[in-house]
Design an enzyme around this catalytic site. Structure first.
Site, PDB file in Angstrom:
ATOM      1  N   LYS A  47      -3.492   4.323  -4.078  1.00  0.00           N
ATOM      2  CA  LYS A  47      -2.930   4.391  -2.554  1.00  0.00           C
ATOM      3  C   LYS A  47      -1.867   5.321  -2.186  1.00  0.00           C
ATOM      4  O   LYS A  47      -1.672   6.247  -1.162  1.00  0.00           O
ATOM      5  CB  LYS A  47      -3.127   3.200  -1.959  1.00  0.00           C
ATOM      6  CG  LYS A  47      -4.395   2.268  -2.015  1.00  0.00           C
ATOM      7  CD  LYS A  47      -5.499   3.351  -1.353  1.00  0.00           C
ATOM      8  CE  LYS A  47      -6.728   2.285  -1.021  1.00  0.00           C
ATOM      9  NZ  LYS A  47      -7.911   3.015  -0.375  1.00  0.00           N
ATOM     10  N   TYR A  60      -4.047  -0.213  -8.027  1.00  0.00           N
ATOM     11  CA  TYR A  60      -4.271   0.040  -6.512  1.00  0.00           C
ATOM     12  C   TYR A  60      -3.197   0.736  -5.934  1.00  0.00           C
ATOM     13  O   TYR A  60      -3.450   1.630  -4.897  1.00  0.00           O
ATOM     14  CB  TYR A  60      -4.560  -1.415  -5.995  1.00  0.00           C
ATOM     15  CG  TYR A  60      -5.135  -1.117  -4.464  1.00  0.00           C
ATOM     16  CD1 TYR A  60      -6.618  -0.828  -4.211  1.00  0.00           C
ATOM     17  CD2 TYR A  60      -4.346  -1.519  -3.346  1.00  0.00           C
ATOM     18  CE1 TYR A  60      -6.816  -0.867  -2.701  1.00  0.00           C
ATOM     19  CE2 TYR A  60      -4.654  -1.245  -2.280  1.00  0.00           C
ATOM     20  CZ  TYR A  60      -6.085  -1.218  -1.840  1.00  0.00           C
ATOM     21  OH  TYR A  60      -6.581  -0.952  -0.459  1.00  0.00           O
TER      22      TYR A  60
END
Ligand SMILES: NC(=O)c1ccc[n+]([C@@H]2O[C@H](COP(=O)([O-])OP(=O)(O)OC[C@H]3O[C@@H](n4cnc5c(N)ncnc54)[C@H](OP(=O)(O)O)[C@@H]3O)[C@@H](O)[C@H]2O)c1
Length: 259
Positions: free
Chosen positions: A168, A164
């Site tokens: 991002k 993640y």
């Protein structure tokens, strides 16, 4: 520009006549974003995999159009943008919001885990921005909002999720570079970086003792955010209120990244 007595600074936040696409609109922040853009006057194409949830939302938003799309599949991304262009002839706002994450220490993380998150959170963001951006460039205007995260700016541990965090950080990189590439073509690209908000993605955090302690000790405003606390940032980025801003991150995180 001079200011007359009847000057209305709120008017520039309106989106009347604009066409917006919101991905990941079947739940959480995406459903909220769709409501906000609709309330500001936009026609909103709401998309995700769970069509039943989109149809439920569409019943409450007369100018919304549900379209099933798995953003991890290139052909479905292409069909989504082609369908919107065929139906409406323009795209003014793209909110690249669909996202997933896998919480696991890297020792137990598989290549498939990592790639599956990158596919939804990063590759789809790049591809949808590219597909919508070409129409925005042709019309000479548009705003792309990539929903990144504070975890696009800093690491996550003790909640371990390198998939993640990597995805991002990449979204913020895509935002900066596309912001530059399209800055002279009327198309703006910015990232919205929320801190911790309670949604399906973070469900359980509100009652988990470890998570509660993490937020109480590390968030200067010591609580999770409420969905409506992103409304202003989203509208600002989507509308003519932000015509001089591109390639930037707008961080709404209770001060998480300030330390
Ligand atoms: N909640 C937070 O604290 C927080 C903080 C920072 C950033 N964010 C970001 O905010 C965005 C929204 O997350 P959320 O918190 O609202 O989580 P959520 O409630 O779990 O929503 C995620 C959305 O993404 C959609 N989605 C997932 N995989 C998809 C796929 N393959 N194709 C199409 N749609 C897909 C889901 O719809 P379907 O399952 O119906 O496809 C759902 O609508 C994400 O990008 C997330 O990373 C959230």
């Amino acid at each position: 520009m001079s200011i007359s007595a009847d000057f209305d600074p709120i008017a520039q936040f309106r989106l009347d006549g604009k066409v917006a696409i919101v991905t990941g609109a079947s739940s959480g922040l995406g459903a909220r974003f769709a409501r906000v853009l609709h309330a500001a006057g936009a026609t909103v194409v709401i998309t995700a995999r769970r069509l039943d949830r989109l149809q439920e939302l569409a019943q409450q938003l007369p100018r919304s159009f549900p379209v099933a799309c798995d953003v991890s599949v290139a052909e479905q991304r292409e069909n989504l943008v082609a369908d919107v262009m065929r139906e409406f002839g323009r795209i003014d706002v793209l909110v690249n919001n669909a996202g997933i994450g896998i919480v696991t220490p890297v020792e137990r993380e598989t290549l498939e885990d990592f790639e599956s998150v990158l596919q939804v959170n990063t590759t789809a963001v790049w591809h949808l921005a590219k597909l919508c951006g070409q129409h925005m460039v042709a019309q000479g205007s548009g705003s792309v909002i990539n929903v990144a995260s504070v975890l696009g700016l800093v690491g996550s541990t003790p909640i371990k999720q390198v998939n993640y965090v990597a995805s991002k950080h990449a979204v913020i990189g895509i935002t900066k570079e596309l912001g530059l590439q399209w800055a002279r073509k009327g198309v703006r690209v910015n990232s919205l970086c929320p801190g911790w908000f309670l949604t399906e993605m973070t469900s359980g955090m509100e009652s988990d003792e470890g998570a509660k302690k993490l937020i109480a000790q590390n968030s200067p405003i010591p609580r999770m955010g409420h969905e409506h606390e992103l409304d202003g940032a989203l509208l600002f980025m989507a509308s003519d209120a932000s015509t001089f801003m591109t390639g930037q991150e707008v961080v709404v995180d209770g001060g998480w990244t300030t330390r």
